[in-house]
Motif scaffolding. Sequence first.
Motif, PDB file in Angstrom:
ATOM      1  N   VAL A   1       0.841  -1.202   0.000  1.00  0.00           N
ATOM      2  CA  VAL A   1       0.000   0.000   0.000  1.00  0.00           C
ATOM      3  C   VAL A   1       0.876   1.252   0.000  1.00  0.00           C
ATOM      4  CG1 VAL A   1      -1.682   1.314   1.346  1.00  0.00           C
ATOM      5  CG2 VAL A   1      -1.980  -1.131   1.019  1.00  0.00           C
ATOM      6  N   ALA A   2       1.980   1.244   0.731  1.00  0.00           N
ATOM      7  CA  ALA A   2       2.896   2.392   0.736  1.00  0.00           C
ATOM      8  C   ALA A   2       3.526   2.588  -0.637  1.00  0.00           C
ATOM      9  CB  ALA A   2       3.970   2.199   1.805  1.00  0.00           C
ATOM     10  N   ALA A   3       3.861   1.500  -1.321  1.00  0.00           N
ATOM     11  CA  ALA A   3       4.414   1.607  -2.674  1.00  0.00           C
ATOM     12  C   ALA A   3       3.373   2.158  -3.646  1.00  0.00           C
ATOM     13  CB  ALA A   3       4.915   0.245  -3.142  1.00  0.00           C
ATOM     14  N   PHE A   4       2.122   1.729  -3.495  1.00  0.00           N
ATOM     15  CA  PHE A   4       1.054   2.255  -4.340  1.00  0.00           C
ATOM     16  C   PHE A   4       0.856   3.749  -4.115  1.00  0.00           C
ATOM     17  CE2 PHE A   4      -3.520   3.169  -4.839  1.00  0.00           C
ATOM     18  CZ  PHE A   4      -3.621   2.969  -6.207  1.00  0.00           C
ATOM     19  N   ALA A   5       0.881   4.173  -2.859  1.00  0.00           N
ATOM     20  CA  ALA A   5       0.731   5.603  -2.551  1.00  0.00           C
ATOM     21  C   ALA A   5       1.913   6.407  -3.091  1.00  0.00           C
ATOM     22  CB  ALA A   5       0.597   5.801  -1.048  1.00  0.00           C
ATOM     23  N   SER A   6       3.101   5.815  -3.118  1.00  0.00           N
ATOM     24  CA  SER A   6       4.270   6.495  -3.684  1.00  0.00           C
ATOM     25  C   SER A   6       4.110   6.691  -5.188  1.00  0.00           C
ATOM     26  CB  SER A   6       5.537   5.696  -3.395  1.00  0.00           C
ATOM     27  OG  SER A   6       5.740   5.595  -2.010  1.00  0.00           O
ATOM     28  N   CYS A   7       3.507   5.721  -5.848  1.00  0.00           N
ATOM     29  CA  CYS A   7       3.224   5.881  -7.281  1.00  0.00           C
ATOM     30  C   CYS A   7       2.235   7.020  -7.510  1.00  0.00           C
ATOM     31  CB  CYS A   7       2.680   4.584  -7.865  1.00  0.00           C
ATOM     32  SG  CYS A   7       3.884   3.257  -7.912  1.00  0.00           S
ATOM     33  N   LEU A   8       1.289   7.174  -6.611  1.00  0.00           N
ATOM     34  CA  LEU A   8       0.349   8.292  -6.718  1.00  0.00           C
ATOM     35  C   LEU A   8       1.049   9.633  -6.523  1.00  0.00           C
ATOM     36  CD1 LEU A   8      -2.795   6.945  -4.828  1.00  0.00           C
ATOM     37  CD2 LEU A   8      -2.407   7.088  -7.285  1.00  0.00           C
ATOM     38  N   ALA A   9       2.107   9.657  -5.706  1.00  0.00           N
ATOM     39  CA  ALA A   9       2.867  10.899  -5.511  1.00  0.00           C
ATOM     40  C   ALA A   9       3.559  11.308  -6.807  1.00  0.00           C
ATOM     41  CB  ALA A   9       3.886  10.725  -4.394  1.00  0.00           C
ATOM     42  N   VAL A  10       4.086  10.340  -7.553  1.00  0.00           N
ATOM     43  CA  VAL A  10       4.712  10.650  -8.839  1.00  0.00           C
ATOM     44  C   VAL A  10       3.654  11.175  -9.808  1.00  0.00           C
ATOM     45  CG1 VAL A  10       5.905   9.634 -10.819  1.00  0.00           C
ATOM     46  CG2 VAL A  10       6.577   9.006  -8.513  1.00  0.00           C
ATOM     47  N   ARG A  11       2.478  10.597  -9.772  1.00  0.00           N
ATOM     48  CA  ARG A  11       1.398  11.038 -10.651  1.00  0.00           C
ATOM     49  C   ARG A  11       0.997  12.476 -10.352  1.00  0.00           C
ATOM     50  NH1 ARG A  11      -4.790   9.965 -10.717  1.00  0.00           N
ATOM     51  NH2 ARG A  11      -4.433  10.902  -8.713  1.00  0.00           N
ATOM     52  N   GLN A  12       1.064  12.884  -9.090  1.00  0.00           N
ATOM     53  CA  GLN A  12       0.723  14.264  -8.741  1.00  0.00           C
ATOM     54  C   GLN A  12       1.718  15.250  -9.342  1.00  0.00           C
ATOM     55  OE1 GLN A  12       0.490  14.171  -4.493  1.00  0.00           O
ATOM     56  NE2 GLN A  12      -1.594  13.371  -4.490  1.00  0.00           N
ATOM     57  N   PHE A  13       2.980  14.858  -9.447  1.00  0.00           N
ATOM     58  CA  PHE A  13       3.957  15.731 -10.100  1.00  0.00           C
ATOM     59  C   PHE A  13       3.645  15.870 -11.583  1.00  0.00           C
ATOM     60  CE2 PHE A  13       6.612  15.165  -6.346  1.00  0.00           C
ATOM     61  CZ  PHE A  13       7.128  16.442  -6.216  1.00  0.00           C
ATOM     62  N   HIS A  14       3.220  14.802 -12.218  1.00  0.00           N
ATOM     63  CA  HIS A  14       2.842  14.869 -13.632  1.00  0.00           C
ATOM     64  C   HIS A  14       1.614  15.749 -13.820  1.00  0.00           C
ATOM     65  CE1 HIS A  14       5.616  11.876 -15.351  1.00  0.00           C
ATOM     66  NE2 HIS A  14       5.576  11.363 -14.129  1.00  0.00           N
ATOM     67  N   PHE A  15       0.726  15.755 -12.843  1.00  0.00           N
ATOM     68  CA  PHE A  15      -0.491  16.569 -12.921  1.00  0.00           C
ATOM     69  C   PHE A  15      -0.163  18.051 -12.991  1.00  0.00           C
ATOM     70  CE2 PHE A  15      -3.827  18.959 -10.661  1.00  0.00           C
ATOM     71  CZ  PHE A  15      -4.868  18.764 -11.557  1.00  0.00           C
ATOM     72  N   VAL A  16       0.845  18.478 -12.251  1.00  0.00           N
ATOM     73  CA  VAL A  16       1.194  19.899 -12.251  1.00  0.00           C
ATOM     74  C   VAL A  16       2.192  20.255 -13.340  1.00  0.00           C
ATOM     75  CG1 VAL A  16       0.657  20.236  -9.821  1.00  0.00           C
ATOM     76  CG2 VAL A  16       2.982  19.635 -10.482  1.00  0.00           C
ATOM     77  N   GLY A  17       2.548  19.292 -14.199  1.00  0.00           N
ATOM     78  CA  GLY A  17       3.433  19.577 -15.313  1.00  0.00           C
ATOM     79  C   GLY A  17       4.907  19.419 -15.009  1.00  0.00           C
ATOM     80  N   TYR A  18       5.257  18.662 -13.995  1.00  0.00           N
ATOM     81  CA  TYR A  18       6.649  18.456 -13.610  1.00  0.00           C
ATOM     82  C   TYR A  18       7.024  17.033 -14.010  1.00  0.00           C
ATOM     83  CZ  TYR A  18      10.805  19.184 -10.761  1.00  0.00           C
ATOM     84  OH  TYR A  18      12.087  19.357 -10.335  1.00  0.00           O
TER      85      TYR A  18
END
Length: 132
Positions: free
Chosen positions: A62-79
């Motif tokens: 679950v922690a690894a899955f949440a970490s993948c979501l953190a990377v996705r949030q950077f893509h959302f803001v254009g980073y």
Amino acid sequence: TFYRVIPEQTGFNLYPEGWVSLVSLVLHTSISRETVFRFGFVTLLAGLFRGKRGQIAAVSLVAAFASCLAVRQFHFVGYYEFDGLVAASVAWTFLLNALTGMVYVRKGLWSAATVRACVDLRFLIYPALGLF
């Protein structure tokens, strides 16, 4: 404020600013996410993997899955670069979710939500101190 990272190409800001939105962010992460991640995912995975090792495996997945979501949030803001900022965010997300997952396994959902709320109080403290 904290949300100035969001590109304003659309002509309006998708994230409201102000104390009400910051308080709702803390409540959202401490109640909604903890209920979904801990009560949902960790309980399901801990049921599949029995014993103490199964609990550790469930929390880690679950922690690894949440970490993948953190990377996705950077893509959302254009980073799109993977640098120290993204690595630190992924590591912080993994450690925070591993901590709250272990608290959930040992003490229950309300304890995990309380730990998460205490950690996420930074969203209220940083603007109050003028850091963002």
